[in-house]
Design a protein around this motif. Sequence first.
Motif, PDB file in Angstrom:
ATOM      1  N   SER A  28      47.593  42.816  45.656  1.00 38.43           N
ATOM      2  CA  SER A  28      46.870  43.756  44.801  1.00 38.43           C
ATOM      3  C   SER A  28      45.588  43.123  44.251  1.00 38.43           C
ATOM      4  CB  SER A  28      47.751  44.183  43.624  1.00 38.43           C
ATOM      5  OG  SER A  28      46.928  44.781  42.636  1.00 38.43           O
ATOM      6  N   HIS A  29      44.572  43.948  44.152  1.00 36.72           N
ATOM      7  CA  HIS A  29      43.324  43.455  43.570  1.00 36.72           C
ATOM      8  C   HIS A  29      43.395  43.433  42.042  1.00 36.72           C
ATOM      9  CE1 HIS A  29      43.105  47.769  43.683  1.00 36.72           C
ATOM     10  NE2 HIS A  29      42.063  47.778  42.870  1.00 36.72           N
ATOM     11  N   ARG A  30      44.546  43.788  41.504  1.00 36.15           N
ATOM     12  CA  ARG A  30      44.728  43.673  40.047  1.00 36.15           C
ATOM     13  C   ARG A  30      45.754  42.579  39.729  1.00 36.15           C
ATOM     14  NH1 ARG A  30      40.138  45.689  39.589  1.00 36.15           N
ATOM     15  NH2 ARG A  30      39.860  47.934  39.452  1.00 36.15           N
ATOM     16  N   TRP A 230      33.378  44.227  35.321  1.00 38.59           N
ATOM     17  CA  TRP A 230      34.664  43.852  35.926  1.00 38.59           C
ATOM     18  C   TRP A 230      34.687  42.392  36.375  1.00 38.59           C
ATOM     19  CZ3 TRP A 230      39.338  46.198  36.151  1.00 38.59           C
ATOM     20  CH2 TRP A 230      39.389  47.531  35.706  1.00 38.59           C
ATOM     21  N   MET A 235      37.458  40.526  38.655  1.00 40.32           N
ATOM     22  CA  MET A 235      37.838  41.680  39.486  1.00 40.32           C
ATOM     23  C   MET A 235      36.618  42.544  39.800  1.00 40.32           C
ATOM     24  SD  MET A 235      41.375  43.039  37.826  1.00 40.32           S
ATOM     25  CE  MET A 235      42.285  41.965  36.744  1.00 40.32           C
TER      26      MET A 235
END
Length: 385
Positions: A28-30, A230, A235
């Motif tokens: 996941s990019h989070r 971000w 991110m």
Amino acid sequence: MYINILRHPGPTPIPKKVQLAMNRDIFSHRSNEFVELYRETIERVKPIFGTKQDILLLPSGGTAALEAAAVNTVSAGEDVVVITVGAFGDYFVSICEKYGFHVHKLEKQWGQACTAEELQAFLQPLKDIKAVFVTYNETSTGIINPIAELAQVVRNETDALLIVDGVSCIGGSLAKMDDWGIDILVTGSQKAMMLPPGLSLVSVSDRAWKVIEENNAPSYYLNLQSYRSWAVKGMTPNTPAITLIYGLNEVCNLIEEEGGFAETVARHELMKDMVRNAMKALNIELLTEDEHASPTITAILAPEGIVLGDFLAHLKQKYHLDFAGGLGHLQGKIFRFGHMGYCFPSDILQAISLMEAALQDFSYEFEPGAGVLAAHKVFLAAHCK
Ligand SMILES: *Cc1c(COP(=O)(O)O)cnc(C)c1O
């Protein structure tokens, strides 16, 4: 069974190690894993841009990054200068016109660079220029503009931002964004950066951020302020090209393995000299003078008496050597020999030797081996006692 030898100025071959790095499971990019990958990769890319500024990663082609640079800094009706020395300079003109900027076009004949004197003379009568747009390396002609000198003129003569398209050379040629005074520097993944298409990189100076903060950019996806906010968290505002970011980190490993970015730049300079000397030895004309010749792509005229389309098709079909043709009015007149990214002196020797084979098939008169020998001499002088 054969391997296509891709000698285009983009897309370019991908190193096996980069391919393998991109073969990892996605996450996941989070996630914390992503934040770590993102932060580490950004730090490692900064020397390639010659900047201490952040590098923003857009999940896009180079064109979107050019568009982001334009739409975030300038508003409709404002005056800009676009320096165009070929097809990609014209691209910048089109983007600026699309957004309604008032474009002052400094146009040079294809195959020539823009000099500092020319820019200075062009800027002198103009007032209130918001930005100067310029292509660092013109992919359609194999010209590299003298960006350091052009930047100095922009700094001395105007308050304009200097916005540079480095798509076909960043990663293969020197860039000193901070020292030279570039305000926005943009590149894409699929040229000298040794990656597949789909990732673009943008860096912005403090001066440019001030302008961007005051500009009401009519764009959502390309809003650089949202990328910046971000980036503080490690991110991106929306789903990034995660796979290509693994790849980018591996590209940084490869540059380190080569001995650092200065070595990568030196390799490109050497390949340029090898190609140019080989063509001279074969009596095949080059589009450009040596002075502003690109380290990443060389534009070469049709060998005398040969129909270029037939020659390129033959090279590809019989020898699997794939050169790019000319763009615009140079189509059918030149071909473009890409020597950027994952390309080495040995690849140049290979390509020239195959080119000689095709020349012989076309009954072109030359001394067999003359091109290879000329290129090899450049290599020997640089690398052997
Ligand atoms: C390839 C190229 C572009 C366009 O990049 P895309 O990834 O195709 O959108 C822009 N400028 C230059 C100088 C290029 O070589």
